[in-house]
Design a protein around this motif. Structure first.
Motif, PDB file in Angstrom:
ATOM      1  N   ASP A  82      43.003  52.530  -4.209  1.00 57.98           N
ATOM      2  CA  ASP A  82      43.103  53.753  -4.480  1.00 57.98           C
ATOM      3  C   ASP A  82      44.379  54.550  -3.865  1.00 57.98           C
ATOM      4  O   ASP A  82      45.413  54.080  -3.361  1.00 57.98           O
ATOM      5  CB  ASP A  82      41.770  54.602  -4.021  1.00 57.98           C
ATOM      6  CG  ASP A  82      41.639  54.597  -2.488  1.00 57.98           C
ATOM      7  OD1 ASP A  82      42.706  54.298  -1.900  1.00 57.98           O
ATOM      8  OD2 ASP A  82      40.413  54.859  -2.058  1.00 57.98           O
ATOM      9  N   VAL A  88      40.001  48.809  -3.669  1.00 59.45           N
ATOM     10  CA  VAL A  88      38.510  49.253  -4.404  1.00 59.45           C
ATOM     11  C   VAL A  88      37.934  48.001  -5.053  1.00 59.45           C
ATOM     12  O   VAL A  88      36.880  47.804  -4.756  1.00 59.45           O
ATOM     13  CB  VAL A  88      38.755  50.365  -5.371  1.00 59.45           C
ATOM     14  CG1 VAL A  88      37.597  50.548  -6.413  1.00 59.45           C
ATOM     15  CG2 VAL A  88      39.459  51.631  -5.206  1.00 59.45           C
ATOM     16  N   GLU A 108      34.502  48.807   0.367  1.00 60.36           N
ATOM     17  CA  GLU A 108      33.795  50.323   0.914  1.00 60.36           C
ATOM     18  C   GLU A 108      34.181  51.547  -0.188  1.00 60.36           C
ATOM     19  O   GLU A 108      33.560  52.558  -0.169  1.00 60.36           O
ATOM     20  CB  GLU A 108      33.905  50.674   2.141  1.00 60.36           C
ATOM     21  CG  GLU A 108      32.698  49.777   3.048  1.00 60.36           C
ATOM     22  CD  GLU A 108      32.988  50.142   4.602  1.00 60.36           C
ATOM     23  OE1 GLU A 108      32.490  51.456   4.548  1.00 60.36           O
ATOM     24  OE2 GLU A 108      33.138  49.561   5.380  1.00 60.36           O
ATOM     25  N   SER A 109      35.751  51.692  -0.347  1.00 56.08           N
ATOM     26  CA  SER A 109      36.007  52.817  -1.029  1.00 56.08           C
ATOM     27  C   SER A 109      35.770  52.786  -2.559  1.00 56.08           C
ATOM     28  O   SER A 109      35.856  53.821  -3.445  1.00 56.08           O
ATOM     29  CB  SER A 109      37.684  52.694  -1.069  1.00 56.08           C
ATOM     30  OG  SER A 109      38.061  51.574  -1.454  1.00 56.08           O
ATOM     31  N   ALA A 110      34.938  51.645  -3.059  1.00 59.73           N
ATOM     32  CA  ALA A 110      34.585  51.707  -4.521  1.00 59.73           C
ATOM     33  C   ALA A 110      33.322  52.832  -4.721  1.00 59.73           C
ATOM     34  O   ALA A 110      32.463  52.667  -3.530  1.00 59.73           O
ATOM     35  CB  ALA A 110      33.996  50.158  -4.762  1.00 59.73           C
ATOM     36  N   GLN A 111      33.197  53.522  -5.550  1.00 59.44           N
ATOM     37  CA  GLN A 111      32.212  54.344  -5.548  1.00 59.44           C
ATOM     38  C   GLN A 111      30.825  53.795  -6.494  1.00 59.44           C
ATOM     39  O   GLN A 111      30.584  54.353  -7.679  1.00 59.44           O
ATOM     40  CB  GLN A 111      32.936  55.503  -6.383  1.00 59.44           C
ATOM     41  CG  GLN A 111      33.870  56.291  -5.377  1.00 59.44           C
ATOM     42  CD  GLN A 111      34.764  57.436  -6.233  1.00 59.44           C
ATOM     43  OE1 GLN A 111      34.064  58.177  -6.975  1.00 59.44           O
ATOM     44  NE2 GLN A 111      35.953  57.459  -5.793  1.00 59.44           N
ATOM     45  N   ASP A 113      28.014  53.378  -4.820  1.00 57.97           N
ATOM     46  CA  ASP A 113      26.841  53.378  -3.958  1.00 57.97           C
ATOM     47  C   ASP A 113      25.756  54.030  -5.122  1.00 57.97           C
ATOM     48  O   ASP A 113      25.738  54.781  -5.995  1.00 57.97           O
ATOM     49  CB  ASP A 113      26.876  54.831  -3.233  1.00 57.97           C
ATOM     50  CG  ASP A 113      27.849  54.432  -1.959  1.00 57.97           C
ATOM     51  OD1 ASP A 113      28.996  53.837  -2.373  1.00 57.97           O
ATOM     52  OD2 ASP A 113      27.835  54.829  -0.996  1.00 57.97           O
ATOM     53  N   ASP A 114      24.283  53.240  -4.741  1.00 59.44           N
ATOM     54  CA  ASP A 114      23.406  53.562  -5.667  1.00 59.44           C
ATOM     55  C   ASP A 114      21.930  53.470  -4.930  1.00 59.44           C
ATOM     56  O   ASP A 114      21.389  52.340  -4.820  1.00 59.44           O
ATOM     57  CB  ASP A 114      23.181  52.588  -6.786  1.00 59.44           C
ATOM     58  CG  ASP A 114      22.019  52.973  -7.814  1.00 59.44           C
ATOM     59  OD1 ASP A 114      21.612  53.910  -7.945  1.00 59.44           O
ATOM     60  OD2 ASP A 114      21.848  51.958  -8.519  1.00 59.44           O
ATOM     61  N   THR A 120      28.007  44.472  -4.595  1.00 59.91           N
ATOM     62  CA  THR A 120      29.291  44.453  -4.073  1.00 59.91           C
ATOM     63  C   THR A 120      30.467  43.431  -4.294  1.00 59.91           C
ATOM     64  O   THR A 120      31.391  43.442  -4.356  1.00 59.91           O
ATOM     65  CB  THR A 120      29.480  44.666  -2.298  1.00 59.91           C
ATOM     66  OG1 THR A 120      29.126  43.730  -1.958  1.00 59.91           O
ATOM     67  CG2 THR A 120      28.753  46.100  -2.101  1.00 59.91           C
ATOM     68  N   LYS A 141      33.281  52.567 -12.665  1.00 60.53           N
ATOM     69  CA  LYS A 141      32.394  53.405 -11.742  1.00 60.53           C
ATOM     70  C   LYS A 141      33.259  53.306 -10.479  1.00 60.53           C
ATOM     71  O   LYS A 141      33.110  54.412  -9.754  1.00 60.53           O
ATOM     72  CB  LYS A 141      31.159  52.826 -11.844  1.00 60.53           C
ATOM     73  CG  LYS A 141      30.197  53.739 -10.762  1.00 60.53           C
ATOM     74  CD  LYS A 141      28.724  53.228 -10.952  1.00 60.53           C
ATOM     75  CE  LYS A 141      27.821  53.776  -9.937  1.00 60.53           C
ATOM     76  NZ  LYS A 141      26.527  53.372  -9.888  1.00 60.53           N
ATOM     77  N   ALA A 142      33.454  51.934 -10.107  1.00 55.68           N
ATOM     78  CA  ALA A 142      34.009  52.031  -8.687  1.00 55.68           C
ATOM     79  C   ALA A 142      35.342  52.750  -8.621  1.00 55.68           C
ATOM     80  O   ALA A 142      35.581  53.318  -7.370  1.00 55.68           O
ATOM     81  CB  ALA A 142      34.683  50.571  -8.477  1.00 55.68           C
ATOM     82  N   GLY A 144      36.060  55.859  -9.796  1.00 55.48           N
ATOM     83  CA  GLY A 144      35.297  57.063  -9.883  1.00 55.48           C
ATOM     84  C   GLY A 144      36.001  57.710 -11.094  1.00 55.48           C
ATOM     85  O   GLY A 144      36.666  58.189 -11.529  1.00 55.48           O
TER      86      GLY A 144
END
Length: 144
Positions: A82, A88, A108-111, A113-114, A120, A141-142, A144
């Motif tokens: 990013d 990411v 972790e910086s991948a977006q 979350d669900d 992952t 999605k990851a 953003g």
């Protein structure tokens, strides 16, 4: 069998050394997109055929669906970061640690979350229209 010393295998020690070299090269060249693209192209070109085909496909998909991510190598893996330089998504070739499948992974910086559980990483053995579509959706999605 892989030799172990101080808890790390030879392959793992080599990966750590490779990461240190990457950091030195990034410092020397600057953290530019061009330097990252060159490093990723070189990492992909050095892969065996099966891994190279997958890595080229992942690189193409990332470029198409998340052009804002900056290519760079990370422990020798093609990866995409990013604007803060945080990885990411990355591609780990099966040949890197002699595993039976390549891995498409998200940091972790991948977006992604669900709720209380989300994916992952994925095992990747072939790029088909269906797998390319799924990969593109996850990368989009990851990023953003």
């Amino acid at each position: 069998m892989t030799e172990k010393i101080a808890g790390l295998s030879k392959d793992e020690r080599d990966a750590v050394k490779q990461r240190a070299a990457e950091l030195r090269a990034q410092e020397k060249a600057g953290k530019s997109r061009a330097a990252g693209e060159k490093a990723v192209r070189e990492a992909i070109a050095a892969m065996p055929d099966d891994d190279r085909v997958l890595a080229e496909g992942i690189d193409r998909i990332v470029s198409e669906v998340a052009p804002q991510l900056v290519p760079k190598t990370w422990y020798g893996f093609p990866s995409y970061a990013d604007e803060d330089g945080k990885v990411v998504v990355f591609f780990k070739a099966a040949s890197k640690f002699t595993t039976r499948y390549a891995t498409l992974g998200f940091e972790e910086s991948a977006q992604l979350d669900d709720g209380d559980l989300w994916v992952t990483s994925f095992a990747v053995i072939a790029l088909t229209p269906a797998t390319e579509k799924a990969i593109a959706e996850h990368i989009r999605k990851a990023a953003g």
